[in-house]
Motif scaffolding. Structure first.
Motif, PDB file in Angstrom:
ATOM      1  N   PHE A 128       1.000  -0.613  -0.454  1.00 31.90           N
ATOM      2  CA  PHE A 128      -0.004   0.435   0.144  1.00 31.90           C
ATOM      3  C   PHE A 128       0.969   1.397  -0.006  1.00 31.90           C
ATOM      4  CE2 PHE A 128      -1.768   2.929   2.283  1.00 31.90           C
ATOM      5  CZ  PHE A 128      -3.358   3.653   1.564  1.00 31.90           C
ATOM      6  N   CYS A 129       1.779   1.334   0.635  1.00 28.11           N
ATOM      7  CA  CYS A 129       3.018   2.310   0.855  1.00 28.11           C
ATOM      8  C   CYS A 129       3.258   2.514  -0.398  1.00 28.11           C
ATOM      9  CB  CYS A 129       4.709   1.479   1.762  1.00 28.11           C
ATOM     10  SG  CYS A 129       5.313   3.340   1.784  1.00 28.11           S
ATOM     11  N   TRP A 130       3.628   1.911  -0.815  1.00 30.57           N
ATOM     12  CA  TRP A 130       4.792   1.679  -2.484  1.00 30.57           C
ATOM     13  C   TRP A 130       3.900   2.199  -3.761  1.00 30.57           C
ATOM     14  CZ3 TRP A 130       9.872   2.917  -2.621  1.00 30.57           C
ATOM     15  CH2 TRP A 130      10.445   2.516  -1.860  1.00 30.57           C
ATOM     16  N   THR A 131       2.397   1.487  -3.538  1.00 32.49           N
ATOM     17  CA  THR A 131       1.057   1.944  -4.379  1.00 32.49           C
ATOM     18  C   THR A 131       1.161   3.723  -4.595  1.00 32.49           C
ATOM     19  OG1 THR A 131       0.804   0.219  -4.230  1.00 32.49           O
ATOM     20  CG2 THR A 131      -0.834   1.981  -5.045  1.00 32.49           C
ATOM     21  N   LEU A 132       1.371   3.900  -3.438  1.00 28.80           N
ATOM     22  CA  LEU A 132       0.739   5.632  -2.507  1.00 28.80           C
ATOM     23  C   LEU A 132       1.961   6.341  -3.665  1.00 28.80           C
ATOM     24  CD1 LEU A 132      -0.480   5.891   1.058  1.00 28.80           C
ATOM     25  CD2 LEU A 132      -1.465   5.558  -1.183  1.00 28.80           C
ATOM     26  N   THR A 133       3.599   5.774  -3.290  1.00 29.65           N
ATOM     27  CA  THR A 133       4.517   6.451  -3.347  1.00 29.65           C
ATOM     28  C   THR A 133       4.853   6.525  -5.144  1.00 29.65           C
ATOM     29  OG1 THR A 133       5.512   5.401  -2.325  1.00 29.65           O
ATOM     30  CG2 THR A 133       7.291   6.227  -3.566  1.00 29.65           C
ATOM     31  N   PHE A 134       4.278   5.418  -6.035  1.00 27.18           N
ATOM     32  CA  PHE A 134       4.060   5.433  -7.500  1.00 27.18           C
ATOM     33  C   PHE A 134       2.916   6.735  -7.923  1.00 27.18           C
ATOM     34  CE2 PHE A 134       1.270   4.446 -10.997  1.00 27.18           C
ATOM     35  CZ  PHE A 134       2.622   4.087 -11.777  1.00 27.18           C
ATOM     36  N   PHE A 135       2.019   6.787  -6.782  1.00 23.60           N
ATOM     37  CA  PHE A 135       0.800   8.148  -7.728  1.00 23.60           C
ATOM     38  C   PHE A 135       1.707   9.352  -7.993  1.00 23.60           C
ATOM     39  CE2 PHE A 135      -1.534   4.679  -7.862  1.00 23.60           C
ATOM     40  CZ  PHE A 135      -2.852   4.739  -8.622  1.00 23.60           C
ATOM     41  N   ILE A 136       2.554   9.065  -6.757  1.00 21.36           N
ATOM     42  CA  ILE A 136       2.622  10.387  -6.194  1.00 21.36           C
ATOM     43  C   ILE A 136       4.305  11.131  -6.938  1.00 21.36           C
ATOM     44  CG2 ILE A 136       4.696  12.024  -3.907  1.00 21.36           C
ATOM     45  CD1 ILE A 136       2.477  10.703  -2.435  1.00 21.36           C
ATOM     46  N   THR A 137       4.746   9.910  -7.142  1.00 16.62           N
ATOM     47  CA  THR A 137       6.213  10.172  -7.896  1.00 16.62           C
ATOM     48  C   THR A 137       6.410  10.529  -9.572  1.00 16.62           C
ATOM     49  OG1 THR A 137       7.071   7.845  -7.949  1.00 16.62           O
ATOM     50  CG2 THR A 137       8.194   8.931  -6.656  1.00 16.62           C
ATOM     51  N   ARG A 138       4.616   9.213  -9.783  1.00 16.12           N
ATOM     52  CA  ARG A 138       4.943   9.583 -11.439  1.00 16.12           C
ATOM     53  C   ARG A 138       3.669  10.912 -11.693  1.00 16.12           C
ATOM     54  NH1 ARG A 138       3.833   9.986 -15.578  1.00 16.12           N
ATOM     55  NH2 ARG A 138       2.823   8.692 -17.447  1.00 16.12           N
ATOM     56  N   TYR A 139       2.679  10.975 -11.075  1.00 18.33           N
ATOM     57  CA  TYR A 139       1.754  12.366 -11.289  1.00 18.33           C
ATOM     58  C   TYR A 139       2.408  13.332 -10.333  1.00 18.33           C
ATOM     59  CZ  TYR A 139      -1.150   8.699 -13.355  1.00 18.33           C
ATOM     60  OH  TYR A 139      -1.140   7.837 -14.541  1.00 18.33           O
ATOM     61  N   PHE A 140       3.874  13.468  -9.540  1.00 17.01           N
ATOM     62  CA  PHE A 140       4.074  14.704  -9.378  1.00 17.01           C
ATOM     63  C   PHE A 140       4.179  16.194 -10.377  1.00 17.01           C
ATOM     64  CE2 PHE A 140       7.312  17.629  -7.993  1.00 17.01           C
ATOM     65  CZ  PHE A 140       7.013  18.362  -6.740  1.00 17.01           C
ATOM     66  N   SER A 141       5.149  16.151 -10.980  1.00 16.35           N
ATOM     67  CA  SER A 141       5.449  16.765 -12.184  1.00 16.35           C
ATOM     68  C   SER A 141       4.093  17.806 -12.480  1.00 16.35           C
ATOM     69  CB  SER A 141       6.229  15.991 -13.251  1.00 16.35           C
ATOM     70  OG  SER A 141       7.325  16.163 -12.658  1.00 16.35           O
ATOM     71  N   LYS A 142       3.075  16.354 -12.682  1.00 14.12           N
ATOM     72  CA  LYS A 142       2.232  16.872 -13.637  1.00 14.12           C
ATOM     73  C   LYS A 142       1.416  17.901 -13.086  1.00 14.12           C
ATOM     74  CE  LYS A 142       1.437  13.519 -17.078  1.00 14.12           C
ATOM     75  NZ  LYS A 142       0.668  12.370 -17.703  1.00 14.12           N
ATOM     76  N   ILE A 143       0.556  17.117 -11.796  1.00 11.18           N
ATOM     77  CA  ILE A 143      -0.010  18.198 -10.809  1.00 11.18           C
ATOM     78  C   ILE A 143       1.096  19.377 -10.420  1.00 11.18           C
ATOM     79  CG2 ILE A 143      -0.385  18.194  -8.081  1.00 11.18           C
ATOM     80  CD1 ILE A 143      -0.698  15.135  -8.450  1.00 11.18           C
ATOM     81  N   ALA A 144       1.938  19.237 -10.246  1.00 14.47           N
ATOM     82  CA  ALA A 144       2.904  20.770 -10.184  1.00 14.47           C
ATOM     83  C   ALA A 144       2.929  21.519 -11.619  1.00 14.47           C
ATOM     84  CB  ALA A 144       4.352  20.089  -9.608  1.00 14.47           C
ATOM     85  N   LEU A 145       2.346  21.244 -12.308  1.00 13.63           N
ATOM     86  CA  LEU A 145       2.201  22.111 -13.270  1.00 13.63           C
ATOM     87  C   LEU A 145       0.629  22.741 -13.199  1.00 13.63           C
ATOM     88  CD1 LEU A 145       3.772  19.750 -16.470  1.00 13.63           C
ATOM     89  CD2 LEU A 145       4.860  22.304 -15.324  1.00 13.63           C
ATOM     90  N   ALA A 146      -0.454  21.782 -13.399  1.00 16.29           N
ATOM     91  CA  ALA A 146      -1.675  22.080 -12.647  1.00 16.29           C
ATOM     92  C   ALA A 146      -2.106  22.880 -11.819  1.00 16.29           C
ATOM     93  CB  ALA A 146      -2.773  20.905 -12.953  1.00 16.29           C
ATOM     94  N   LEU A 147      -1.139  22.013 -10.979  1.00 16.59           N
ATOM     95  CA  LEU A 147      -1.406  23.721  -9.592  1.00 16.59           C
ATOM     96  C   LEU A 147      -0.333  24.216  -9.024  1.00 16.59           C
ATOM     97  CD1 LEU A 147      -3.175  20.638  -7.258  1.00 16.59           C
ATOM     98  CD2 LEU A 147      -4.513  22.702  -8.818  1.00 16.59           C
ATOM     99  N   GLY A 148       0.794  24.685  -9.709  1.00 16.11           N
ATOM    100  CA  GLY A 148       1.756  24.832  -9.350  1.00 16.11           C
ATOM    101  C   GLY A 148       2.747  24.592  -8.561  1.00 16.11           C
TER     102      GLY A 148
END
Length: 484
Positions: free
Chosen positions: A419-439
């Motif tokens: 479960f921990c690593w599943t969360l890590t996957f979503f954070i590392t995979r989509y961090f750049s995109k979320i940062a672009l969308a929200l700043g």
């Protein structure tokens, strides 16, 4: 009979009489536990090296020329997959680790993690295309997922009750040593040398840990008391006679556990479910404080902040801060307790993330004050990382290794770790995109909100496990009064 008591009096359940006087007279050598746990955690340091690999290597993959094994710059999407695919392997690794720990033992389970790590490094060293990097990262993830399941289990089972917290926090300390190493050499050596150092790192662990003992709990679960006696005597630095009292206590715990056959359904019943949701919540807060997004993309953050300090140097400073902060936790985890450190950690990380969010929000709005605040990203990250290392980093793994009864641990721990690593996957995979969308500012504010939630969850729901035996912890979870 004044010098004789029963295991019941020590751990709250019936058992064979033990010689308390002999147990007290033979003090043993406490340092042995620390040495054994330290050697076991060399592989965790190797994991930190693998996880921090993206920070310096992403810059190499963005270049044209001989320094880039791909021959052409990697795209932003490829970088996101490189960062996140390690966590895909780590989602499945815990189940392999749980199976290995219960079938071939904690020692050989840990040694077997070197197989996927070696395969991963060979693929990385021989890279000709992006697919080989993807595959190498997945194999690293398998090994890391296994390590994060077995290592806390092993350290908890070789430790005495009053050192279990310190040995459990070794995971955080050693993973930061791995980060510091990759941050220190990565910007200044070639892609190939980084890979060769990773291979050597893994080999050092295999050679060193080969000579370490098995967990006495594993031998007792297999009915091999003679081997359990020998390895416990080695761990404690006592004679075989001098460990019999403690071994009786362990045997009573194992005997009670072996009377039950745990299934996945048992994880979701009674006090086991309470242990499970506490463990899952703690690893949720550990990941959603944003630590892996910060560590995986450390260099990118400094470049985006336009700090006056060279990004490679700033990253090394942060790596050093990680190590120094992690050195403190083993010294205080068994003195202050788990809860107070988690509360301090949640507060500190929230403040650091709010400051970081403010800086990037001002920068996005082109506020002129930003030019006078170039120090703020480093200051905020130092506060964030120091307080993370005091609690949210190491203690979820410590608490997880303590909360589950022996018969449930090999099933529940892999699920919580996956479960921990599943969360890590979503954070590392989509961090750049979320940062672009929200700043970047908005993203860090979200992470700060999760840290605030962590504070209140710990305050109201996390039990204190400091100095408690495994049986006492089970009594607390079940709502029973526990005997000291």
């Amino acid at each position: 009979m004044a010098d004789r008591t029963y295991a019941y009096d020590l751990v709250g359940q019936t058992g064979a009489p033990v010689n308390q006087q002999a147990y007290r007279m033979e003090a043993g050598q406490l340092w042995r536990q620390y040495i054994i746990a330290g050697i076991a955690n060399i592989a965790i340091a190797s994991s930190g090296y693998c996880m921090g690999w993206t920070s310096p290597v992403n810059l190499k993959l963005q270049q044209n020329g001989t320094g880039n094994p791909l021959g052409e710059p990697a795209t932003m999407d490829q970088e996101a997959w490189i960062g996140s695919l390690l966590t895909v392997g780590a989602i499945f690794g815990p189940f392999l680790g749980g199976f290995a720990a219960s079938s071939i033992g904690r020692k050989w389970g840990l040694l077997s993690t070197a197989i996927p790590l070696f395969i991963g490094w060979i693929l990385i060293a021989a890279t000709k295309n992006i697919a080989m990097i993807y595959a190498g990262r997945i194999f690293w993830g398998l090994g890391i997922g296994m390590l994060f399941t077995i290592t806390p289990m092993y350290c908890a089972e070789i430790a005495t009750d009053d050192t279990r917290g310190a040995l459990g926090t070794f995971l955080q300390l050693f993973i930061t040593l791995g980060f510091l190493l990759i941050y220190s050499i990565g910007p200044y050596v070639s892609y190939s040398i980084i890979a060769y150092v990773g291979i050597i790192f893994t080999a050092v662990f295999v050679v060193g840990f080969f000579f370490m003992p098995e967990s006495p709990f594993y031998y007792l679960s297999k009915g091999d008391r003679e081997s359990a006696t020998a390895c416990l005597a080695k761990i404690r630095g006592r004679s075989h006679q001098g460990v019999q009292a403690e071994l009786d206590i362990m045997a009573a715990d194992v005997s009670a556990s072996m009377q039950k056959t745990a299934t996945i359904a048992d994880v979701f019943r009674g006090s086991n479910f309470k242990a499970f949701y506490i463990s899952c919540a703690l690893v949720f807060f550990q990941q959603f404080c944003g630590i892996n997004a910060v560590l995986f993309y450390m260099t990118n953050i400094f470049e985006a902040a336009k700090s006056n300090l060279d990004s490679a140097v700033a990253t090394i400073i942060i790596g050093a801060v990680l190590v120094v902060a992690s050195l403190i936790t083993p010294l205080v985890a068994d003195r202050l307790g788990r809860r107070i450190l988690l509360l301090i950690s949640s507060c500190g990380t929230a403040i650091g993330l709010v400051l970081l969010g403010m800086f990037f929000t001002l920068a996005d709005n082109k506020n002129p004050v930003v030019e006078k605040m170039s120090f703020l990203p480093i200051l905020s990250l130092v506060l964030f990382i120091v307080t993370y290392c005091w609690g949210l980093g190491p203690l979820p793994w410590v608490v997880m290794s303590e909360l589950f009864p022996i018969e449930v641990k090999a099933i529940a721990s892999p699920i919580a770790t996956a479960f921990c690593w599943t969360l890590t996957f979503f954070i590392t995979r989509y961090f750049s995109k979320i940062a672009l969308a929200l700043g970047m500012g908005g993203t860090f504010f979200i992470f700060a909100g999760c840290c605030v939630a962590s504070f209140f969850f710990t305050l109201f729901l996390v039990p204190e496990t400091k100095g408690k035996s495994f049986q006492e912890i089970q009594d607390i979870l079940a709502g029973k009064s526990s005997k000291s």
